[in-house]
Design a protein around this motif. Structure first.
Motif, PDB file in Angstrom:
ATOM      1  N   SER A  32       0.988  -0.898  -0.029  1.00 25.70           N
ATOM      2  CA  SER A  32       0.209  -0.070   0.162  1.00 25.70           C
ATOM      3  C   SER A  32       0.770   1.088   0.119  1.00 25.70           C
ATOM      4  CB  SER A  32      -0.974   0.236   1.284  1.00 25.70           C
ATOM      5  OG  SER A  32      -1.531   1.167   1.237  1.00 25.70           O
ATOM      6  N   VAL A  33       1.115   1.770  -1.165  1.00 23.36           N
ATOM      7  CA  VAL A  33       1.851   3.121  -1.186  1.00 23.36           C
ATOM      8  C   VAL A  33       1.154   4.270  -0.322  1.00 23.36           C
ATOM      9  CG1 VAL A  33       2.583   5.139  -2.714  1.00 23.36           C
ATOM     10  CG2 VAL A  33       2.527   2.724  -3.672  1.00 23.36           C
ATOM     11  N   PRO A  34      -0.258   4.351  -0.359  1.00 31.04           N
ATOM     12  CA  PRO A  34      -0.678   5.666   0.656  1.00 31.04           C
ATOM     13  C   PRO A  34      -0.504   5.389   2.152  1.00 31.04           C
ATOM     14  CG  PRO A  34      -2.324   4.511  -0.456  1.00 31.04           C
ATOM     15  CD  PRO A  34      -1.176   4.069  -1.029  1.00 31.04           C
ATOM     16  N   LEU A  35      -0.586   4.072   2.564  1.00 29.59           N
ATOM     17  CA  LEU A  35      -0.435   3.622   4.043  1.00 29.59           C
ATOM     18  C   LEU A  35       1.022   3.844   4.264  1.00 29.59           C
ATOM     19  CD1 LEU A  35      -3.055   0.857   4.634  1.00 29.59           C
ATOM     20  CD2 LEU A  35      -3.411   3.409   4.831  1.00 29.59           C
ATOM     21  N   SER A  36       1.705   3.302   3.370  1.00 26.65           N
ATOM     22  CA  SER A  36       3.086   3.504   3.735  1.00 26.65           C
ATOM     23  C   SER A  36       3.576   5.133   4.012  1.00 26.65           C
ATOM     24  CB  SER A  36       4.148   2.755   2.527  1.00 26.65           C
ATOM     25  OG  SER A  36       3.927   1.668   2.381  1.00 26.65           O
ATOM     26  N   GLU A  37       3.138   5.812   2.947  1.00 25.06           N
ATOM     27  CA  GLU A  37       3.119   7.169   3.332  1.00 25.06           C
ATOM     28  C   GLU A  37       2.929   8.070   4.539  1.00 25.06           C
ATOM     29  OE1 GLU A  37       2.936   8.365  -1.457  1.00 25.06           O
ATOM     30  OE2 GLU A  37       1.351   8.975  -0.073  1.00 25.06           O
ATOM     31  N   VAL A  38       1.658   7.481   5.229  1.00 25.27           N
ATOM     32  CA  VAL A  38       0.958   8.210   6.124  1.00 25.27           C
ATOM     33  C   VAL A  38       1.616   7.494   7.509  1.00 25.27           C
ATOM     34  CG1 VAL A  38      -0.953   8.842   5.167  1.00 25.27           C
ATOM     35  CG2 VAL A  38      -0.918   6.600   6.345  1.00 25.27           C
ATOM     36  N   THR A  39       2.169   6.046   7.547  1.00 20.00           N
ATOM     37  CA  THR A  39       2.764   5.549   8.436  1.00 20.00           C
ATOM     38  C   THR A  39       4.134   5.598   8.901  1.00 20.00           C
ATOM     39  OG1 THR A  39       2.687   3.391   7.587  1.00 20.00           O
ATOM     40  CG2 THR A  39       0.603   3.855   8.690  1.00 20.00           C
ATOM     41  N   GLY A  40       4.811   5.962   7.798  1.00 20.33           N
ATOM     42  CA  GLY A  40       6.310   5.839   7.913  1.00 20.33           C
ATOM     43  C   GLY A  40       7.148   4.399   7.878  1.00 20.33           C
ATOM     44  N   SER A  41       6.053   3.285   7.653  1.00 20.10           N
ATOM     45  CA  SER A  41       6.694   2.091   7.437  1.00 20.10           C
ATOM     46  C   SER A  41       6.525   1.781   5.877  1.00 20.10           C
ATOM     47  CB  SER A  41       5.907   0.943   8.217  1.00 20.10           C
ATOM     48  OG  SER A  41       6.259   1.408   9.595  1.00 20.10           O
ATOM     49  N   VAL A  43       4.224  -0.572   4.201  1.00 18.97           N
ATOM     50  CA  VAL A  43       3.325  -1.480   4.553  1.00 18.97           C
ATOM     51  C   VAL A  43       2.670  -2.193   3.306  1.00 18.97           C
ATOM     52  CG1 VAL A  43       0.809  -1.045   5.030  1.00 18.97           C
ATOM     53  CG2 VAL A  43       2.570   0.357   6.048  1.00 18.97           C
ATOM     54  N   TYR A  44       2.461  -3.405   3.769  1.00 19.48           N
ATOM     55  CA  TYR A  44       1.699  -4.286   3.129  1.00 19.48           C
ATOM     56  C   TYR A  44       0.531  -4.914   3.787  1.00 19.48           C
ATOM     57  CZ  TYR A  44       5.850  -5.084  -0.094  1.00 19.48           C
ATOM     58  OH  TYR A  44       6.782  -4.748  -1.209  1.00 19.48           O
ATOM     59  N   CYS A  45      -0.573  -5.254   3.015  1.00 16.69           N
ATOM     60  CA  CYS A  45      -2.027  -5.415   3.655  1.00 16.69           C
ATOM     61  C   CYS A  45      -2.442  -6.735   3.258  1.00 16.69           C
ATOM     62  CB  CYS A  45      -3.034  -4.551   3.350  1.00 16.69           C
ATOM     63  SG  CYS A  45      -2.711  -2.806   3.982  1.00 16.69           S
ATOM     64  N   LYS A  46      -2.391  -7.765   4.387  1.00 20.11           N
ATOM     65  CA  LYS A  46      -3.203  -8.905   3.928  1.00 20.11           C
ATOM     66  C   LYS A  46      -4.564  -8.787   4.292  1.00 20.11           C
ATOM     67  CE  LYS A  46      -3.132 -13.582   3.723  1.00 20.11           C
ATOM     68  NZ  LYS A  46      -3.011 -14.178   2.164  1.00 20.11           N
ATOM     69  N   ALA A 273     -10.985   3.345   4.415  1.00 20.42           N
ATOM     70  CA  ALA A 273     -11.796   3.475   3.470  1.00 20.42           C
ATOM     71  C   ALA A 273     -11.337   4.810   2.353  1.00 20.42           C
ATOM     72  CB  ALA A 273     -13.298   4.289   3.892  1.00 20.42           C
ATOM     73  N   GLU A 274     -10.646   5.836   2.771  1.00 28.06           N
ATOM     74  CA  GLU A 274     -10.402   6.896   1.931  1.00 28.06           C
ATOM     75  C   GLU A 274      -8.811   6.326   0.929  1.00 28.06           C
ATOM     76  OE1 GLU A 274     -11.059  11.186   3.903  1.00 28.06           O
ATOM     77  OE2 GLU A 274      -9.467   9.894   4.708  1.00 28.06           O
ATOM     78  N   LEU A 275      -8.120   5.696   1.838  1.00 26.12           N
ATOM     79  CA  LEU A 275      -6.789   5.669   1.090  1.00 26.12           C
ATOM     80  C   LEU A 275      -6.814   4.037   0.254  1.00 26.12           C
ATOM     81  CD1 LEU A 275      -4.239   6.919   3.604  1.00 26.12           C
ATOM     82  CD2 LEU A 275      -5.236   8.071   1.662  1.00 26.12           C
ATOM     83  N   GLU A 276      -7.426   3.365   0.839  1.00 23.79           N
ATOM     84  CA  GLU A 276      -7.639   1.737   0.122  1.00 23.79           C
ATOM     85  C   GLU A 276      -8.701   1.446  -0.460  1.00 23.79           C
ATOM     86  OE1 GLU A 276      -5.016  -0.377  -0.273  1.00 23.79           O
ATOM     87  OE2 GLU A 276      -3.859   1.125   0.260  1.00 23.79           O
ATOM     88  N   LYS A 277      -9.555   2.469  -0.249  1.00 24.79           N
ATOM     89  CA  LYS A 277     -11.041   1.959  -0.903  1.00 24.79           C
ATOM     90  C   LYS A 277     -11.551   0.679  -0.035  1.00 24.79           C
ATOM     91  CE  LYS A 277     -10.458   5.699  -3.165  1.00 24.79           C
ATOM     92  NZ  LYS A 277      -9.506   6.099  -2.742  1.00 24.79           N
ATOM     93  N   ALA A 278     -11.375   0.408   1.068  1.00 24.87           N
ATOM     94  CA  ALA A 278     -11.545  -0.870   1.664  1.00 24.87           C
ATOM     95  C   ALA A 278     -12.444  -0.486   2.941  1.00 24.87           C
ATOM     96  CB  ALA A 278     -10.230  -1.346   2.517  1.00 24.87           C
TER      97      ALA A 278
END
Length: 417
Positions: A32-41, A43-46, A273-278
């Motif tokens: 996840s590019v957006p979650l990587s950006e906002v967390t500083g890690s 990030v991969y999402c299972k 919901a916003e960043l991953e549409k999940a």
């Protein structure tokens, strides 16, 4: 099935994977590019909320049902569940021709209750918490001879959940840490056993709600203990006492346990919901909540997997949670201001708010209890803003213009601005 009379070894997880392979979705684990950006890690999402019934619980349920004797299958099974375990059993029981009876606490989300019934299970709503529902299910097992299938405190269940760990290592072979929600402990115990056997250097990090800290309490006591649980949006994690078998496995394999607040969970649901549409339920959003709140500094800059393990959230609850997340994110604020009640007073006030780029979403007048000045009126405003800095600019302008106002604290721990 008696969890206390059994243990789980790595080979059990390998056998479980073979046993359930043709019926369980091998869910993806993308970066996840957006979650990587906002967390500083990194990030991969299972994405295990993509299972047929919306959660990882299918893994353990299928594994347990597949090991029943012909006599046990004929009598059917009974379980206690806040929702996802019940759904997994109902779906796979239907596929296997096994009658499933589930006892759900009265607070179980309506979407889970209705879906469970649609899948053919006999649903009984009983008790104010999981413990009462479990006691009822165990009583049914004793009286009616049905096999009781625990949601987490069972060797077959733990082994089934552990199959997710095998998939993660295949999908992200150089993962450095896996962040996992903790409810009854079956998922973290299974994943930890699978991962630590193959890659002992991978950090296993658990996340639980501050309103249901059963794992932390067990670690402190050295054994499982009953912990009073408060209401939480992560209803799937609201287990008052950790399973004894999962705890005995996980206590030696989990590297770190952190807790997250209700605001942090709401914000994580909003971000997904916003960043991953999940659309992910509170329990599934707990790993991201911990990262967003910087509760796990050890994973900054590391390649990590977030186990998004459940997506069954009631639509009506989702609406409330999103609004709560907007408040936590500084994108909704509420305050009461005293303004002129003369013609044009409201227009001038809303224009002032709009001049900062904020948008008035709701406004309510209060005259009868507005004090002795009959030329003034109090207005309760809900305003949409960009972030907390935007709120500060709005409040600063109101003070500059001499408008008397005060914040309405929507959350007890909301920061003053």
């Amino acid at each position: 099935m008696n969890a206390l009379a059994a243990t789980v070894v790595f080979e059990d997880i390998l056998e479980a994977r073979k046993r359930i392979a043709d019926a369980i979705y091998d869910s993806p684990c993308p970066r996840s590019v957006p979650l990587s950006e906002v967390t500083g890690s990194d990030v991969y999402c299972k994405l295990d909320y993509l299972q047929r019934t919306g959660s990882f619980k299918e893994r353990g349920a299928r594994n347990a049902l597949m090991q029943l004797t012909p006599e046990q299958r004929a009598l059917g099974v009974v379980a206690a569940s806040a929702g996802n375990h019940a759904l997994g059993l109902a779906y796979h029981g239907q596929l296997l021709g096994i009658t499933v009876n589930v006892v759900m606490p009265k607070f179980a989300p309506l979407v889970k209750v209705s879906t469970c019934r649609r899948l053919g299970a006999n649903v009984i709503l009983f008790g104010d918490d999981f413990t009462q529902a479990r006691d009822k299910a165990m009583e049914m097992s004793r009286v009616e001879g049905k096999t009781y299938v625990p949601g987490f405190d069972d060797a077959a269940i733990v082994a089934g959940q552990g199959t997710m760990g095998l998939e993660i290592l295949e999908q992200v072979p150089d993962v450095e840490a896996i962040v996992i929600p903790i409810g009854g402990g079956g998922l973290i115990a299974g994943i930890a056993l699978a991962v630590k056997t193959l890659r002992p250097e991978v950090r296993i990090i658990g996340v639980e709600p501050v309103n249901s800290p059963s794992f932390a309490a067990a670690l402190k006591a050295g054994h499982t203990v009953a912990v009073p649980s408060k209401a939480t949006v992560a209803d799937g994690l609201a287990v008052p006492e950790l399973g004894r078998l999962p705890f005995e496995i996980a206590r030696h394999l989990v590297d770190e346990v952190v807790s997250v607040t209700e605001d942090e969970l709401a914000l994580a649901i909003l971000r997904l919901a916003e960043l991953e549409k999940a659309v992910v339920e509170g329990a599934g959003a707990a790993p991201l909540a911990a990262c967003l709140a910087q509760k796990i500094p050890s994973v900054l800059g590391k390649k990590i997997v977030l186990t998004l393990c459940g997506g069954n959230i009631d639509p009506s609850v989702l609406c409330k949670v999103i609004e709560k997340g907007l408040v936590a994110d500084g994108r909704l604020c509420r305050f009461t201001a005293s303004i002129s009640d003369k013609p044009g007073g409201l227009s001038e006030f809303t224009a002032l708010v709009a001049s900062t780029g904020a948008s008035v979403k709701e406004i309510t007048h209060e005259r009868a209890f507005a004090g002795g000045d009959v030329s003034a009126v109090q207005v309760l405003c809900v305003v949409e803003t960009q972030d907390r800095e935007h709120i500060r600019r709005l409040y600063s302008l109101l003070r500059e213009k001499g408008i008397v106002f005060y914040q309405n604290r929507l959350e007890q721990d909301a920061p003053a601005l």
